[in-house]
Design a protein around this motif. Structure first.
Motif, PDB file in Angstrom:
ATOM      1  N   GLU A  17       0.795  -1.225   0.000  1.00  0.00           N
ATOM      2  CA  GLU A  17       0.000   0.000   0.000  1.00  0.00           C
ATOM      3  C   GLU A  17       0.832   1.281   0.000  1.00  0.00           C
ATOM      4  OE1 GLU A  17      -3.187  -0.545   2.765  1.00  0.00           O
ATOM      5  OE2 GLU A  17      -3.879   1.523   2.545  1.00  0.00           O
ATOM      6  N   TRP A  18       1.934   1.271   0.720  1.00  0.00           N
ATOM      7  CA  TRP A  18       2.736   2.483   0.869  1.00  0.00           C
ATOM      8  C   TRP A  18       3.443   2.854  -0.423  1.00  0.00           C
ATOM      9  CZ3 TRP A  18       7.802   4.269   0.631  1.00  0.00           C
ATOM     10  CH2 TRP A  18       8.039   5.498   1.259  1.00  0.00           C
ATOM     11  N   ARG A  19       3.412   4.144  -0.760  1.00  0.00           N
ATOM     12  CA  ARG A  19       4.112   4.643  -1.950  1.00  0.00           C
ATOM     13  C   ARG A  19       5.012   5.799  -1.533  1.00  0.00           C
ATOM     14  NH1 ARG A  19       2.460   0.821  -3.527  1.00  0.00           N
ATOM     15  NH2 ARG A  19       0.842   0.221  -4.991  1.00  0.00           N
ATOM     16  N   PRO A  20       6.187   5.934  -2.192  1.00  0.00           N
ATOM     17  CA  PRO A  20       7.061   7.088  -1.894  1.00  0.00           C
ATOM     18  C   PRO A  20       6.326   8.419  -2.058  1.00  0.00           C
ATOM     19  CG  PRO A  20       8.226   5.497  -3.251  1.00  0.00           C
ATOM     20  CD  PRO A  20       6.817   5.001  -3.156  1.00  0.00           C
ATOM     21  N   SER A  21       5.319   8.443  -2.927  1.00  0.00           N
ATOM     22  CA  SER A  21       4.597   9.696  -3.181  1.00  0.00           C
ATOM     23  C   SER A  21       3.763  10.135  -1.968  1.00  0.00           C
ATOM     24  CB  SER A  21       3.680   9.538  -4.393  1.00  0.00           C
ATOM     25  OG  SER A  21       2.775   8.482  -4.161  1.00  0.00           O
ATOM     26  N   SER A  54      17.874   8.706   0.352  1.00  0.00           N
ATOM     27  CA  SER A  54      16.866   8.900  -0.694  1.00  0.00           C
ATOM     28  C   SER A  54      15.564   8.228  -0.273  1.00  0.00           C
ATOM     29  CB  SER A  54      17.336   8.266  -2.006  1.00  0.00           C
ATOM     30  OG  SER A  54      17.402   6.854  -1.818  1.00  0.00           O
ATOM     31  N   VAL A  55      14.499   8.566  -0.973  1.00  0.00           N
ATOM     32  CA  VAL A  55      13.211   7.962  -0.650  1.00  0.00           C
ATOM     33  C   VAL A  55      13.197   6.473  -1.031  1.00  0.00           C
ATOM     34  CG1 VAL A  55      11.958   8.484  -2.796  1.00  0.00           C
ATOM     35  CG2 VAL A  55      10.724   8.490  -0.604  1.00  0.00           C
ATOM     36  N   GLU A  56      14.045   6.119  -2.005  1.00  0.00           N
ATOM     37  CA  GLU A  56      14.152   4.697  -2.380  1.00  0.00           C
ATOM     38  C   GLU A  56      14.780   3.901  -1.232  1.00  0.00           C
ATOM     39  OE1 GLU A  56      15.209   7.195  -4.459  1.00  0.00           O
ATOM     40  OE2 GLU A  56      13.455   7.049  -5.783  1.00  0.00           O
ATOM     41  N   GLN A  57      15.776   4.499  -0.601  1.00  0.00           N
ATOM     42  CA  GLN A  57      16.374   3.820   0.550  1.00  0.00           C
ATOM     43  C   GLN A  57      15.336   3.663   1.666  1.00  0.00           C
ATOM     44  OE1 GLN A  57      19.733   5.794   2.438  1.00  0.00           O
ATOM     45  NE2 GLN A  57      20.016   4.133   3.887  1.00  0.00           N
ATOM     46  N   ARG A 278       5.874  11.667  13.831  1.00  0.00           N
ATOM     47  CA  ARG A 278       5.414  10.596  12.966  1.00  0.00           C
ATOM     48  C   ARG A 278       5.480  11.032  11.499  1.00  0.00           C
ATOM     49  NH1 ARG A 278       2.890   6.181  14.704  1.00  0.00           N
ATOM     50  NH2 ARG A 278       2.488   6.886  16.833  1.00  0.00           N
ATOM     51  N   LEU A 279       6.047  10.189  10.665  1.00  0.00           N
ATOM     52  CA  LEU A 279       6.225  10.525   9.251  1.00  0.00           C
ATOM     53  C   LEU A 279       4.892  10.456   8.501  1.00  0.00           C
ATOM     54  CD1 LEU A 279       8.354  11.014   6.908  1.00  0.00           C
ATOM     55  CD2 LEU A 279       8.207   8.533   6.528  1.00  0.00           C
ATOM     56  N   PRO A 280       4.493  11.551   7.837  1.00  0.00           N
ATOM     57  CA  PRO A 280       3.267  11.501   7.034  1.00  0.00           C
ATOM     58  C   PRO A 280       3.377  10.396   5.980  1.00  0.00           C
ATOM     59  CG  PRO A 280       4.044  13.763   7.249  1.00  0.00           C
ATOM     60  CD  PRO A 280       5.124  12.883   7.820  1.00  0.00           C
TER      61      PRO A 280
END
Ligand SMILES: [Zn+2]
Length: 324
Positions: A17-21, A54-57, A278-280
């Motif tokens: 479900e989670w996406r970098p966006s 990075s967001v990929e990491q 908490r990270l959005p």
């Protein structure tokens, strides 16, 4: 409020479900300057001093750990993995529905429902209004935290403020009373009147008595008609108010209101620039809801928009029990 997420549900959330966006732009553009904290098992974010290049990491880590909670710093650092080279911090206001000192619902302390979540939202909107009108701040981001709201301000002017200046802004914004103005007999500011409109009907006899509001003033405040007159009186200046509640009644009421307003916001979060929030986009595992950036705050309804897919699936399988 939807019950705790199981390790398997957490894993599915981060892989399916989670996406970098889901990470908001204001965090994405400074991602590698933030300290990340992970709560691996539900005991709190003890795994700290992490840097994500990075967001990929970040995505890789989230898939691998499927953590109970994910946090990132409100501060930016040149060396976030050692919390060194401080570059500034967002100005943050944290309004948690479970900690509101007065609520229009019957939730026990620590619980939340649609009603108190809405009240937390109204309160955060009021704070944003003061910041916009009186401080001319513009870059405000609303985040649904899972049990309330974070207001995160990233205007350049606030980023380098120290703890003391943050505390002063909080005092002004939270208490909402401008003593110099009111002493001169002008009316109370609009944001204060609006807050009073929300607050007055929620004051109980017991609270007024504890605050040592005299009997006659209590009677005025506890009747609907009296409250309406008080609210109208706030527009006309302090003279009208002292006429109705007398000097002592007015002072005690203002002191009570100031105290309640101050308790609406978690002061520690605003003042402490070492905080992680908490990270959005991440999962609040205790209540199985998404912490998320809210674009249209006025119409936002967490009970339909912050619900992860696995919760809806629990429901359709008939193992879901709504507790509210
Ligand atoms: Zn409630």
């Amino acid at each position: 409020m939807f019950g705790e997420a199981s390790p398997e549900e957490r894993r599915r959330f981060y892989t399916e479900e989670w996406r970098p966006s889901e990470v908001p732009e204001f965090i994405l553009r400074t991602l590698s300057q933030r300290e990340f904290g992970f709560d691996r098992t539900g005991g709190g974010p003890s795994d700290r001093y992490n840097r994500m290049a990075s967001v990929e990491q970040l995505q890789g880590v989230l898939r691998r750990l499927a953590p109970y909670g994910v946090y990132s710093s409100v501060s930016l650092y040149s060396v976030p993995e050692r919390r060194e080279g401080w570059l500034g911090a967002e100005l943050v206001f944290d309004v948690d529905a479970k900690d509101l000192p007065v609520r229009g619902c019957s939730c026990a302390r620590g619980e939340v429902c649609g009603t108190c979540l809405e009240e937390a939202k109204q309160h955060v909107l009021g704070i944003a209004e003061v910041l916009r009108d009186d401080f001319a701040l513009e870059e405000m981001h609303f985040v649904y935290s899972g049990r309330g709201y974070h207001l995160r301000v990233t205007d350049r002017e606030v980023m380098e403020l120290g703890s003391r200046e943050r505390a002063e802004i909080l005092d002004y914004v939270a208490a909402g009373v401008v003593p110099e103005l009111t002493e001169l007999g002008f009316g109370y500011p609009a944001h204060f009147r609006r807050r009073m409109r929300l607050l007055l009907p929620r004051l109980s006899e017991e609270m007024l008595r504890d605050a040592k509001v005299p009997k006659r003033a209590r009677e005025v405040l506890l009747s609907r008609e009296g409250r309406e007159r008080v609210l109208r009186g706030l527009k006309g200046g302090t003279g009208v108010l002292t006429e109705m509640l007398k000097k002592r009644g007015t002072e005690r009421l203002m002191e009570l209101v100031r105290r309640i307003n101050a308790e609406m916001v978690d002061a520690k979060v605003t003042v402490d620039v070492k905080r992680i929030l908490r990270l959005p986009g991440s999962l609040h595992s205790k209540v199985s809801m998404k912490c998320m950036l809210v674009r249209k705050i006025e119409s936002f309804d967490p009970l339909s928009q912050a619900v992860p897919r696995f919760v809806s699936e629990r429901e359709s399988k008939g193992i879901y029990k709504q507790e509210i």
